[in-house]
Write a protein that holds these residues in place. Structure first.
Motif, mmCIF file in Angstrom:
data_model
loop_
_atom_site.group_PDB
_atom_site.id
_atom_site.type_symbol
_atom_site.label_atom_id
_atom_site.label_comp_id
_atom_site.label_asym_id
_atom_site.label_seq_id
_atom_site.Cartn_x
_atom_site.Cartn_y
_atom_site.Cartn_z
ATOM 1 N N PRO A 100 -91.899 -50.089 -33.376
ATOM 2 C CA PRO A 100 -90.570 -50.844 -33.724
ATOM 3 C C PRO A 100 -91.661 -51.401 -34.856
ATOM 4 N N THR A 101 -91.153 -51.927 -36.086
ATOM 5 C CA THR A 101 -90.998 -52.779 -37.116
ATOM 6 C C THR A 101 -90.310 -54.063 -37.268
ATOM 7 N N ASP A 102 -90.491 -54.842 -38.132
ATOM 8 C CA ASP A 102 -90.246 -56.171 -38.287
ATOM 9 C C ASP A 102 -88.701 -56.002 -38.512
ATOM 10 N N ARG A 103 -88.227 -54.169 -39.447
ATOM 11 C CA ARG A 103 -86.735 -54.479 -39.541
ATOM 12 C C ARG A 103 -86.313 -53.740 -39.173
ATOM 13 N N SER A 104 -86.965 -53.500 -37.812
ATOM 14 C CA SER A 104 -85.991 -52.701 -36.673
ATOM 15 C C SER A 104 -85.060 -53.791 -36.042
ATOM 16 N N PHE A 105 -83.635 -52.772 -36.073
ATOM 17 C CA PHE A 105 -82.954 -53.194 -36.107
ATOM 18 C C PHE A 105 -82.024 -53.272 -34.700
ATOM 19 N N ARG A 106 -82.758 -52.115 -33.701
ATOM 20 C CA ARG A 106 -82.621 -52.500 -32.331
ATOM 21 C C ARG A 106 -83.744 -51.264 -31.750
ATOM 22 N N PRO A 107 -84.866 -51.147 -31.005
ATOM 23 C CA PRO A 107 -86.005 -50.530 -30.340
ATOM 24 C C PRO A 107 -85.574 -48.999 -30.704
ATOM 25 N N PRO A 108 -87.000 -48.453 -31.067
ATOM 26 C CA PRO A 108 -86.360 -46.903 -31.044
ATOM 27 C C PRO A 108 -85.834 -46.374 -29.394
ATOM 28 N N GLU A 109 -85.547 -45.437 -29.836
ATOM 29 C CA GLU A 109 -85.075 -44.757 -28.542
ATOM 30 C C GLU A 109 -86.058 -42.845 -28.886
ATOM 31 N N ALA A 110 -87.031 -42.452 -27.865
ATOM 32 C CA ALA A 110 -87.647 -41.097 -27.327
ATOM 33 C C ALA A 110 -87.376 -40.612 -26.717
ATOM 34 N N GLU A 111 -87.628 -39.436 -27.079
ATOM 35 C CA GLU A 111 -87.557 -38.581 -26.039
ATOM 36 C C GLU A 111 -88.018 -36.987 -25.991
ATOM 37 N N ARG A 112 -88.409 -36.728 -25.459
ATOM 38 C CA ARG A 112 -89.370 -35.364 -25.820
ATOM 39 C C ARG A 112 -89.190 -34.037 -25.582
ATOM 40 N N ARG A 113 -89.381 -33.363 -26.636
ATOM 41 C CA ARG A 113 -88.132 -32.006 -26.163
ATOM 42 C C ARG A 113 -89.697 -30.949 -26.515
ATOM 43 N N THR A 114 -89.064 -29.658 -26.566
ATOM 44 C CA THR A 114 -89.581 -28.453 -27.003
ATOM 45 C C THR A 114 -88.936 -27.280 -27.589
ATOM 46 N N LEU A 115 -88.921 -26.750 -28.678
ATOM 47 C CA LEU A 115 -88.674 -26.653 -29.572
ATOM 48 C C LEU A 115 -89.097 -25.138 -30.274
ATOM 49 N N PRO A 116 -88.770 -24.436 -30.883
ATOM 50 C CA PRO A 116 -89.238 -22.792 -31.375
ATOM 51 C C PRO A 116 -90.460 -23.050 -31.605
ATOM 52 N N ARG A 123 -88.467 -36.707 -30.483
ATOM 53 C CA ARG A 123 -86.819 -37.173 -30.819
ATOM 54 C C ARG A 123 -86.880 -38.522 -30.985
ATOM 55 N N VAL A 124 -86.685 -39.040 -32.151
ATOM 56 C CA VAL A 124 -87.055 -40.971 -31.777
ATOM 57 C C VAL A 124 -86.299 -40.954 -32.842
ATOM 58 N N ARG A 125 -84.951 -41.503 -31.976
ATOM 59 C CA ARG A 125 -83.830 -42.794 -32.707
ATOM 60 C C ARG A 125 -84.076 -43.703 -32.920
ATOM 61 N N HIS A 126 -83.992 -44.001 -34.795
ATOM 62 C CA HIS A 126 -84.485 -45.707 -34.881
ATOM 63 C C HIS A 126 -83.447 -46.558 -35.945
ATOM 64 N N ALA A 127 -83.415 -47.458 -36.141
ATOM 65 C CA ALA A 127 -82.280 -48.456 -37.434
ATOM 66 C C ALA A 127 -83.026 -49.282 -37.192
ATOM 67 N N TYR A 128 -82.876 -49.219 -39.039
ATOM 68 C CA TYR A 128 -83.233 -50.452 -40.075
ATOM 69 C C TYR A 128 -82.669 -51.270 -40.527
ATOM 70 N N VAL A 129 -82.901 -52.679 -40.781
ATOM 71 C CA VAL A 129 -82.216 -53.604 -41.762
ATOM 72 C C VAL A 129 -82.559 -52.792 -42.940
#
Length: 199
Positions: free
Chosen positions: A112-128, A134-140
């Motif tokens: 998280p940063t001081d510009r985070s709009f909401r807490p990041p959401e992280a989840e593990r994945r397996t890719l080829p 995988r992380v979703r984040h939103a910033y101001v």
């Protein structure tokens, strides 16, 4: 383990994406005009082509400053301009972080940063291409004195093809109405990343 320099990384570009020139000498104004004409199509209004050329030129200049392996401007509907930016970048181990792990990539992407709009959401994945987070984040962006500004959303994948280096796929956008579709697009793109090693 193979070094990053011995590997070839590929990403399948989605329909509607314009590949941005991130390396080598390029006259960005000329490139942008040509790319805008090509993306807008034959017979497109001159004002549309000019507006798209400006946007693509700015996108290319911005991406060149970061030096990703691949940078794409996602323009599924030329009359609406760039919907999202897609970049694929390497992260190489160094003296501070001698090993690249999914845990390290999660800490890097989900901080998280001081510009985070909401807490990041992280989840593990397996890719080829390897284990990933995988992380979703939103910033101001560019907040005023009251903290009000434009919201920039991101969907990122941190991928570990090898313990000495990693990859970050990052899609960013401001069109919040398209968030679900752009996250799905990023999920699909992450599955197309391939890494091959020179023998």
């Amino acid at each position: 383990m193979p070094a990053y320099s011995d590997s070839t990384v590929r990403l399948r570009a989605p329909d509607g994406a314009v590949s941005l020139p991130v390396r080598g000498a390029a006259d960005l104004d000329t490139w942008a005009r040509d790319a805008a004409r090509l993306r807008a199509g034959t017979g497109a209004d001159a004002r549309l082509v000019e507006a798209l050329a400006v946007e693509l030129g700015e996108a290319a200049a911005d991406a060149r400053g970061r030096g990703p392996l691949v940078a794409l401007s996602y323009v599924p509907e030329p009359t609406l301009g760039e919907l999202a930016r897609i970049e694929l970048s390497p992260l190489v181990a160094d003296d501070t972080y001698p090993e690249v792990t999914v845990d390290l990539l999660q800490r890097y992407l989900a901080m998280p940063t001081d510009r985070s709009f909401r807490p990041p959401e992280a989840e593990r994945r397996t890719l080829p291409a390897g284990p990933a987070v995988r992380v979703r984040h939103a910033y101001v962006q560019e907040p005023d004195r009251d903290g009000t500004g434009t919201i920039l959303e991101t969907c990122a994948y941190g991928i570990c093809p090898d313990e000495t280096w990693g990859l970050v796929l990052l899609t960013s956008w401001r069109a919040l109405a398209h968030t679900d579709a752009l996250c799905e697009l990023t999920d699909g793109l992450a599955k197309t990343i391939t890494v091959t090693t020179a023998r």
